[in-house]
Design a protein around this motif. Sequence first.
Motif, PDB file in Angstrom:
ATOM      1  N   UNK A 284       0.832  -1.210   0.000  1.00 27.60           N
ATOM      2  CA  UNK A 284       0.000   0.000   0.000  1.00 27.60           C
ATOM      3  C   UNK A 284       0.863   1.255   0.000  1.00 27.60           C
ATOM      4  N   UNK A 285       1.980   1.230   0.717  1.00 28.94           N
ATOM      5  CA  UNK A 285       2.862   2.405   0.751  1.00 28.94           C
ATOM      6  C   UNK A 285       3.531   2.633  -0.608  1.00 28.94           C
ATOM      7  N   UNK A 286       3.948   1.546  -1.252  1.00 28.44           N
ATOM      8  CA  UNK A 286       4.675   1.697  -2.516  1.00 28.44           C
ATOM      9  C   UNK A 286       3.775   2.066  -3.678  1.00 28.44           C
ATOM     10  N   UNK A 287       2.523   1.589  -3.655  1.00 30.87           N
ATOM     11  CA  UNK A 287       1.699   1.705  -4.859  1.00 30.87           C
ATOM     12  C   UNK A 287       0.429   2.542  -4.688  1.00 30.87           C
TER      13      UNK A 287
ATOM     14  N   UNK B 162      -8.637 -10.888   5.128  1.00 31.80           N
ATOM     15  CA  UNK B 162      -8.553 -10.964   6.588  1.00 31.80           C
ATOM     16  C   UNK B 162      -7.597  -9.908   7.138  1.00 31.80           C
ATOM     17  N   UNK B 163      -6.477  -9.685   6.441  1.00 32.06           N
ATOM     18  CA  UNK B 163      -5.487  -8.706   6.900  1.00 32.06           C
ATOM     19  C   UNK B 163      -6.047  -7.288   6.796  1.00 32.06           C
ATOM     20  N   UNK B 164      -6.668  -6.957   5.667  1.00 29.15           N
ATOM     21  CA  UNK B 164      -7.209  -5.606   5.517  1.00 29.15           C
ATOM     22  C   UNK B 164      -8.314  -5.341   6.526  1.00 29.15           C
ATOM     23  N   UNK B 165      -9.110  -6.352   6.837  1.00 27.02           N
ATOM     24  CA  UNK B 165     -10.167  -6.166   7.836  1.00 27.02           C
ATOM     25  C   UNK B 165      -9.555  -5.821   9.196  1.00 27.02           C
ATOM     26  N   UNK B 166      -8.471  -6.511   9.537  1.00 31.73           N
ATOM     27  CA  UNK B 166      -7.821  -6.243  10.821  1.00 31.73           C
ATOM     28  C   UNK B 166      -7.139  -4.880  10.818  1.00 31.73           C
ATOM     29  N   UNK B 167      -6.423  -4.557   9.754  1.00 33.26           N
ATOM     30  CA  UNK B 167      -5.746  -3.262   9.666  1.00 33.26           C
ATOM     31  C   UNK B 167      -6.743  -2.115   9.696  1.00 33.26           C
TER      32      UNK B 167
ATOM     33  N   UNK C 128      -5.392   1.517   8.096  1.00 37.70           N
ATOM     34  CA  UNK C 128      -5.710   1.793   6.697  1.00 37.70           C
ATOM     35  C   UNK C 128      -7.151   2.282   6.610  1.00 37.70           C
ATOM     36  N   UNK C 129      -7.481   2.873   5.491  1.00 38.03           N
ATOM     37  CA  UNK C 129      -8.847   3.331   5.248  1.00 38.03           C
ATOM     38  C   UNK C 129      -9.254   2.969   3.839  1.00 38.03           C
ATOM     39  N   UNK C 130     -10.546   2.859   3.641  1.00 36.72           N
ATOM     40  CA  UNK C 130     -11.060   2.460   2.329  1.00 36.72           C
ATOM     41  C   UNK C 130     -11.762   3.606   1.643  1.00 36.72           C
ATOM     42  N   UNK C 131     -11.726   3.559   0.334  1.00 39.19           N
ATOM     43  CA  UNK C 131     -12.517   4.468  -0.502  1.00 39.19           C
ATOM     44  C   UNK C 131     -13.222   3.619  -1.555  1.00 39.19           C
TER      45      UNK C 131
ATOM     46  N   UNK D  27     -19.300  -0.390  -6.820  1.00 35.13           N
ATOM     47  CA  UNK D  27     -18.065   0.412  -6.785  1.00 35.13           C
ATOM     48  C   UNK D  27     -16.865  -0.461  -6.423  1.00 35.13           C
ATOM     49  N   UNK D  28     -15.716  -0.075  -6.914  1.00 29.78           N
ATOM     50  CA  UNK D  28     -14.466  -0.789  -6.615  1.00 29.78           C
ATOM     51  C   UNK D  28     -13.942  -0.275  -5.274  1.00 29.78           C
ATOM     52  N   UNK D  29     -13.666  -1.175  -4.349  1.00 26.59           N
ATOM     53  CA  UNK D  29     -13.179  -0.796  -3.021  1.00 26.59           C
ATOM     54  C   UNK D  29     -11.655  -0.756  -3.047  1.00 26.59           C
ATOM     55  N   UNK D  30     -11.092   0.403  -2.657  1.00 32.75           N
ATOM     56  CA  UNK D  30      -9.644   0.603  -2.641  1.00 32.75           C
ATOM     57  C   UNK D  30      -9.186   0.932  -1.219  1.00 32.75           C
ATOM     58  N   UNK D  31      -7.945   0.580  -0.901  1.00 37.11           N
ATOM     59  CA  UNK D  31      -7.395   0.821   0.431  1.00 37.11           C
ATOM     60  C   UNK D  31      -6.106   1.623   0.334  1.00 37.11           C
ATOM     61  N   UNK D  32      -5.844   2.391   1.378  1.00 43.48           N
ATOM     62  CA  UNK D  32      -4.588   3.118   1.503  1.00 43.48           C
ATOM     63  C   UNK D  32      -4.287   3.322   2.982  1.00 43.48           C
ATOM     64  N   UNK D  33      -3.016   3.597   3.351  1.00 46.16           N
ATOM     65  CA  UNK D  33      -2.718   3.885   4.756  1.00 46.16           C
ATOM     66  C   UNK D  33      -3.518   5.081   5.246  1.00 46.16           C
TER      67      UNK D  33
END
Length: 406
Positions: free
Chosen positions: A22-25, A46-51, A57-60, A71-77
């Motif tokens: 997520x940080x790199x891309x 499972x990891x994104x749910x925990x983070x 992290x947060x989703x858009x 809609x396409x679900x995206x994540x970022x820090x």
Amino acid sequence: MSAIASTELVRQQNSLRVLGALRRHGNLSHTDMAGLTGLASATVSAITAELERFSLIERTEQQAASGRGRPRVLFQPNRGFGYVAVVVISSDAVQYSLVDFTGKLMDRFGEARASGTSESFAQAVLAGLLRLAARSKITQSAILHISISSKGLVDTESATLLWSPVLGEGQVNFRTLLAGHFRARVYLYNETLLAAEALWMRMRGADGAAKSLTALSLGHSIGLGVARDVGDGRADVIALNFGHMLHIPDGALCRCGARGCVEAYSGFYGILRTAFEVSTNTIPAKFVPLAEVEKIAASARSGNRMAAFAFRQAGLALGNGLSRLFSLHGHMPLFVTGPGTRFFDLLKASILEGMVQTNVVRISGLPEITIEPDEQTLVFDGHMGLALSRLDGDILTSGMAAQQTG
């Protein structure tokens, strides 16, 4: 290791891979992250749910171009989760930077380095960090990681500056200094280690591997960092005390107090001393303005023999030192950085002459040499690469575990 501990370690490592992607891309979907990390889609979910549960992290949601479908679900820090402060100590200034949890630079300012004791210098750094938080209107506790760098000798375990061109033998324990004001983890690095770290990260291939390399910093001080690939997308990065390695027994007086160091001939003060035929017993200048070295270089390029000799002596000291490095660590590409790169045309021939005096170079040939003049960017990129990965590791191994058991 117990099965539970082993499972927890794998979970943490997988979480670090997801955060790193997520940080790199930037914004990534579950599918994107699975492809970049090699993890199964269910594991990523499972990891994104925990983070997300711990606000790391947060989703858009990104609506499809056609306007139809889900809609396409995206994540970022999560930008506001916490902040990183970076302090770069140089010969004449100290630079302070504040970076958010996504790695975005929020604020930066520099201050001239005032002369004085190590105690007064330490208090000036503390005041600069307090000012950095106040300027961005964040609490001191929001800064989770403080990354500091300097030329010289550092004890990374205790974050203590042992010797530096700035303070000489005056020592500063930054961890103790900042403990009463910040809850952040505090790390201290040799500046050239960070340059080598940044270069290694830049040279990594798609599989995360890169060749071993060395970074040589030319300027008021002489520094050298080595990044050795150890497999699995990791490198062992060290900063050798290259500038203060012996070049000539009982030679010219160095700023460190010893005689005959590489830096005593190839640092800016060494070049100045040789060019003006000053006694080698003369106490070295603490700081030589770049403009003064530019004048010596211009004179050398115009045919002044003593000025040209000063750069030749500097190049031989560097080349001989590098020949010892390659004998110990093997043949590897050489990246040259720092303000002294602008004089590389005057140094190159004698650097090569010094290097070929060792068997490994004669057999394997001269190393590939690349000039990287923007040392400041390399150092900052090295700070960011180490700071964000270590911050993620600290949070995942201690912060989240504490919340889970609390």
